[in-house]
Structure formats: structure tokens, C-alpha cells
Design a protein around this motif. Structure first.
Motif, PDB file in Angstrom:
ATOM      1  N   ALA A  35     -12.179  -7.088 -36.165  1.00 41.19           N
ATOM      2  CA  ALA A  35     -12.529  -6.317 -37.347  1.00 41.19           C
ATOM      3  C   ALA A  35     -11.330  -5.468 -37.754  1.00 41.19           C
ATOM      4  O   ALA A  35     -10.558  -5.022 -36.904  1.00 41.19           O
ATOM      5  CB  ALA A  35     -13.732  -5.429 -37.041  1.00 41.19           C
ATOM      6  N   PRO A  36     -11.126  -5.241 -39.050  1.00 44.55           N
ATOM      7  CA  PRO A  36      -9.961  -4.478 -39.506  1.00 44.55           C
ATOM      8  C   PRO A  36      -9.847  -3.137 -38.794  1.00 44.55           C
ATOM      9  O   PRO A  36     -10.770  -2.337 -38.800  1.00 44.55           O
ATOM     10  CB  PRO A  36     -10.242  -4.301 -41.006  1.00 44.55           C
ATOM     11  N   GLY A  37      -8.702  -2.920 -38.143  1.00 46.00           N
ATOM     12  CA  GLY A  37      -8.467  -1.653 -37.478  1.00 46.00           C
ATOM     13  C   GLY A  37      -9.272  -1.464 -36.212  1.00 46.00           C
ATOM     14  O   GLY A  37      -9.209  -0.417 -35.576  1.00 46.00           O
ATOM     15  N   GLY A  38     -10.040  -2.493 -35.795  1.00 43.79           N
ATOM     16  CA  GLY A  38     -10.892  -2.340 -34.634  1.00 43.79           C
ATOM     17  C   GLY A  38     -10.480  -3.227 -33.490  1.00 43.79           C
ATOM     18  O   GLY A  38      -9.448  -3.903 -33.523  1.00 43.79           O
ATOM     19  N   ARG A  39     -11.311  -3.233 -32.474  1.00 41.87           N
ATOM     20  CA  ARG A  39     -11.058  -4.065 -31.304  1.00 41.87           C
ATOM     21  C   ARG A  39     -12.192  -5.062 -31.131  1.00 41.87           C
ATOM     22  O   ARG A  39     -13.301  -4.862 -31.618  1.00 41.87           O
ATOM     23  CB  ARG A  39     -10.902  -3.181 -30.054  1.00 41.87           C
ATOM     24  N   SER A  40     -11.921  -6.129 -30.401  1.00 42.40           N
ATOM     25  CA  SER A  40     -12.904  -7.194 -30.231  1.00 42.40           C
ATOM     26  C   SER A  40     -13.299  -7.321 -28.765  1.00 42.40           C
ATOM     27  O   SER A  40     -12.483  -7.132 -27.865  1.00 42.40           O
ATOM     28  CB  SER A  40     -12.335  -8.522 -30.732  1.00 42.40           C
ATOM     29  N   ALA A  41     -14.572  -7.668 -28.554  1.00 43.55           N
ATOM     30  CA  ALA A  41     -15.091  -7.846 -27.196  1.00 43.55           C
ATOM     31  C   ALA A  41     -16.026  -9.035 -27.154  1.00 43.55           C
ATOM     32  O   ALA A  41     -16.753  -9.310 -28.117  1.00 43.55           O
ATOM     33  CB  ALA A  41     -15.823  -6.590 -26.732  1.00 43.55           C
ATOM     34  N   GLY A  95     -17.610   0.707 -33.195  1.00 45.42           N
ATOM     35  CA  GLY A  95     -16.958  -0.116 -34.205  1.00 45.42           C
ATOM     36  C   GLY A  95     -16.264  -1.367 -33.706  1.00 45.42           C
ATOM     37  O   GLY A  95     -15.513  -1.998 -34.458  1.00 45.42           O
ATOM     38  N   TRP A  96     -16.521  -1.757 -32.451  1.00 49.45           N
ATOM     39  CA  TRP A  96     -15.908  -2.975 -31.940  1.00 49.45           C
ATOM     40  C   TRP A  96     -16.493  -4.193 -32.650  1.00 49.45           C
ATOM     41  O   TRP A  96     -17.666  -4.228 -33.024  1.00 49.45           O
ATOM     42  CB  TRP A  96     -16.158  -3.117 -30.441  1.00 49.45           C
ATOM     43  N   ARG A  97     -15.680  -5.214 -32.786  1.00 50.48           N
ATOM     44  CA  ARG A  97     -16.141  -6.516 -33.247  1.00 50.48           C
ATOM     45  C   ARG A  97     -16.668  -7.265 -32.031  1.00 50.48           C
ATOM     46  O   ARG A  97     -15.961  -7.407 -31.023  1.00 50.48           O
ATOM     47  CB  ARG A  97     -14.975  -7.269 -33.885  1.00 50.48           C
ATOM     48  N   LEU A  98     -17.918  -7.758 -32.082  1.00 48.05           N
ATOM     49  CA  LEU A  98     -18.583  -8.288 -30.903  1.00 48.05           C
ATOM     50  C   LEU A  98     -18.902  -9.772 -31.006  1.00 48.05           C
ATOM     51  O   LEU A  98     -19.285 -10.270 -32.069  1.00 48.05           O
ATOM     52  CB  LEU A  98     -19.899  -7.550 -30.656  1.00 48.05           C
ATOM     53  N   VAL A 106     -27.530  -4.017 -35.509  1.00 49.32           N
ATOM     54  CA  VAL A 106     -26.079  -4.089 -35.665  1.00 49.32           C
ATOM     55  C   VAL A 106     -25.735  -4.854 -36.942  1.00 49.32           C
ATOM     56  O   VAL A 106     -26.342  -5.882 -37.253  1.00 49.32           O
ATOM     57  CB  VAL A 106     -25.426  -4.771 -34.443  1.00 49.32           C
ATOM     58  N   ASP A 107     -24.768  -4.363 -37.682  1.00 49.60           N
ATOM     59  CA  ASP A 107     -24.301  -5.012 -38.907  1.00 49.60           C
ATOM     60  C   ASP A 107     -23.949  -6.474 -38.616  1.00 49.60           C
ATOM     61  O   ASP A 107     -23.115  -6.754 -37.757  1.00 49.60           O
ATOM     62  CB  ASP A 107     -23.068  -4.269 -39.425  1.00 49.60           C
ATOM     63  N   PRO A 108     -24.588  -7.430 -39.322  1.00 53.63           N
ATOM     64  CA  PRO A 108     -24.301  -8.847 -39.064  1.00 53.63           C
ATOM     65  C   PRO A 108     -22.825  -9.203 -39.201  1.00 53.63           C
ATOM     66  O   PRO A 108     -22.345 -10.150 -38.564  1.00 53.63           O
ATOM     67  CB  PRO A 108     -25.135  -9.571 -40.127  1.00 53.63           C
ATOM     68  N   GLY A 109     -22.098  -8.457 -40.025  1.00 52.71           N
ATOM     69  CA  GLY A 109     -20.680  -8.728 -40.180  1.00 52.71           C
ATOM     70  C   GLY A 109     -19.833  -8.276 -39.009  1.00 52.71           C
ATOM     71  O   GLY A 109     -18.639  -8.581 -38.938  1.00 52.71           O
ATOM     72  N   GLN A 110     -20.461  -7.546 -38.079  1.00 55.58           N
ATOM     73  CA  GLN A 110     -19.751  -7.003 -36.926  1.00 55.58           C
ATOM     74  C   GLN A 110     -19.974  -7.830 -35.666  1.00 55.58           C
ATOM     75  O   GLN A 110     -19.314  -7.618 -34.649  1.00 55.58           O
ATOM     76  CB  GLN A 110     -20.235  -5.559 -36.677  1.00 55.58           C
ATOM     77  N   LYS A 127     -13.203 -18.026 -34.258  1.00 56.19           N
ATOM     78  CA  LYS A 127     -13.267 -16.896 -35.185  1.00 56.19           C
ATOM     79  C   LYS A 127     -12.313 -15.752 -34.837  1.00 56.19           C
ATOM     80  O   LYS A 127     -12.260 -14.760 -35.557  1.00 56.19           O
ATOM     81  CB  LYS A 127     -14.699 -16.346 -35.226  1.00 56.19           C
ATOM     82  N   ASN A 128     -11.577 -15.871 -33.744  1.00 54.79           N
ATOM     83  CA  ASN A 128     -10.742 -14.765 -33.289  1.00 54.79           C
ATOM     84  C   ASN A 128      -9.398 -15.267 -32.771  1.00 54.79           C
ATOM     85  O   ASN A 128      -9.313 -16.340 -32.171  1.00 54.79           O
ATOM     86  CB  ASN A 128     -11.432 -13.993 -32.160  1.00 54.79           C
ATOM     87  N   LEU A 129      -8.375 -14.448 -32.962  1.00 50.45           N
ATOM     88  CA  LEU A 129      -7.031 -14.770 -32.479  1.00 50.45           C
ATOM     89  C   LEU A 129      -6.628 -13.944 -31.269  1.00 50.45           C
ATOM     90  O   LEU A 129      -5.595 -14.197 -30.651  1.00 50.45           O
ATOM     91  CB  LEU A 129      -6.007 -14.567 -33.593  1.00 50.45           C
ATOM     92  N   SER A 130      -7.428 -12.926 -30.939  1.00 48.72           N
ATOM     93  CA  SER A 130      -7.128 -12.088 -29.781  1.00 48.72           C
ATOM     94  C   SER A 130      -8.433 -11.579 -29.200  1.00 48.72           C
ATOM     95  O   SER A 130      -9.501 -11.713 -29.809  1.00 48.72           O
ATOM     96  CB  SER A 130      -6.225 -10.905 -30.167  1.00 48.72           C
TER      97      SER A 130
END
Length: 243
Positions: free
Chosen positions: A6-12, A33-36, A53-57, A81-84
Motif C-alpha cells: 500500500a502507498p507509504g505502507g508495509r505489507s504482511a 495501515g499495513w497491506r495484508l 477491514v477495507d477490501p482495498g487493504q 500482487k506484490n513485489l516485496s
């Protein structure tokens, strides 16, 4: 096209996310605010767990990680869907209590498939993405039974001891490149997985899920310069090293 997070966020990526400790961790990450990407066996339970939780997250992956190709499917879904990847939370697990004498090999195989093999596959295949961030973390939910022997939990303890060894191995091979791992090894936590011992270990004496969640969040707040191989969490009323 895949995005880093997510923009400016972290992914888990969180396994065992539909209930108990995994759900608690995933919801805490969502609040920050993590992208899950959340993984569990039951699609309905998984959807209900994160309805707020926001479906976009969030992305949901419904698979049984004990199945031979399930971990590979999770990796493919995440990479699509993710590069990192900033955090890999290994919370899926199963336990079966019985004496070693005559222990069911079906139960043995199920525990090692879910508790040991699936985490190994996920770690091995997602390491390149964990290296892409500013300090990838692997956190594995092990058990105090993997550190100290417990009556009738020999097979379960062995599967969880392997998780502790896996985390140490990650740290030896990867921590200099910014990827580290921590195994959290608690005694009985107040979840439905521990309901079978309520007659001898009342739930009000068990470790609260929130305490484990706070421990995970504290680890994720550390810089890549600090490595914690494992944390053992003992119940205040437990005698010695018992679960």
C-alpha cells in the motif's frame, strides 16, 4: 501490475489468520495501515474475521496449508500482487496430544505438514521478497513445548522445535542482509486450540492473545540491526517450564 505494498505502507502475509493469535496479529496490523494477505483454510471464517477491514487493504487466500501444494499456491497468490514483503507471520498450526507409544502417524504427518513443512516452503520461496524491503521480518508462532518437553506433546513439540531451528537458520543466513526471524514460544494461550485442557488449566490463567499480539508488534518495530532468535512466554501460574 503488482505493487510493492500500500502507498507509504508495509505489507504482511499472515497464516492462520481466521482466528486466535493469527487473527489478532492481522487485525492489529490492519489498524496500523499495513497491506495484508491473510491465509486460512475456511473461506467463510476468513471473510467474517476481516469484514471490518477495507477490501482495498486486504487479500484473502483460502487454502489448507497442510496440503502438499498449498504453500506454493500462497506464494503464487502473494507474488501476483506484490513485489516485496515486510513481514511473514507464521501463525497456522495444529496440535495433537497422545503418548509417544503407538502414536498415530497420520496425526504426526498432519502436524509436520502444517507446523513445519508449510512454513519452510513459505520462507524459502518468499526470501527474495523479504530482502526487497528495509528489514524483512519472519515471526513464527512456536510453543514452549518445542523448548521444554511436555507430557503427551512429544510429536507436537518436535514440530514446533523445528520452527525454532528454522528461525535461527534464517538469522545465520540472512540477518546480515536485513532479514531476520523470531520464534515466539508461549505456554497455553487463551484460544480455542487450548480448550482441551480447560479442566486442568483454566482459561483465566492462560496467556492472553493480546499479549502475544503486543509482542509481535514490538518485534516488528525494531530496526534490522537487532535480531531476536526466540522469545519464550510462560504462564504466571505454570510450575517450572510446563505449558
Amino acid at each position: 501490475m503488482p505493487g510493492a505494498s500500500a502507498p507509504g505502507g508495509r505489507s504482511a502475509l499472515v497464516t492462520g489468520a481466521s482466528r486466535g493469535i493469527g487473527r489478532g496479529i492481522a487485525l492489529a496490523l490492519a489498524e496500523q495501515g499495513w497491506r495484508l494477505t491473510v491465509v486460512a483454510r475456511d473461506p467463510d471464517r476468513l471473510a467474517a474475521a476481516f469484514a471490518s477491514v477495507d477490501p482495498g487493504q486486504i487479500d484473502r487466500v483460502a487454502v489448507d496449508l497442510a496440503a502438499p501444494d498449498a504453500a506454493d499456491a500462497v506464494v503464487d497468490a502473494y507474488k501476483g500482487k506484490n513485489l516485496s514483503l515486510d513481514a511473514l507471520i507464521l501463525a497456522a498450526g495444529v496440535g495433537s496430544a497422545a503418548p509417544l507409544d503407538g502414536y498415530s502417524m497420520g496425526r504426526f504427518d498432519k502436524q509436520f505438514a502444517l507446523n513445519t513443512r508449510a512454513p519452510f516452503v513459505l520462507v524459502s520461496q518468499l526470501l527474495p521478497l523479504l530482502r526487497e524491503g528495509e528489514g524483512g521480518r519472519v515471526i513464527a508462532l512456536a510453543s514452549i513445548a518445542g523448548v521444554h518437553a511436555e507430557q503427551s506433546l512429544g510429536a507436537y513439540g518436535a514440530s514446533k522445535a523445528a520452527l525454532l531451528a528454522l528461525c535461527r537458520g534464517i538469522n545465520v543466513e540472512e540477518s546480515a542482509r536485513g532479514v531476520s526471524a523470531t520464534a515466539i514460544a508461549p505456554g497455553y494461550v487463551d484460544t480455542d486450540m487450548s480448550a482441551w485442557v480447560h479442566d486442568t488449566v483454566p482459561p483465566e490463567t492462560m496467556i492472553p492473545v493480546d499479549d502475544v499480539v503486543r509482542t509481535v508488534m514490538a518485534i516488528l518495530s525494531l530496526s534490522p540491526r537487532s535480531v531476536i532468535d526466540e522469545i519464550v512466554m510462560r504462564r504466571a501460574t505454570a510450575v517450572g517450564h510446563h505449558a
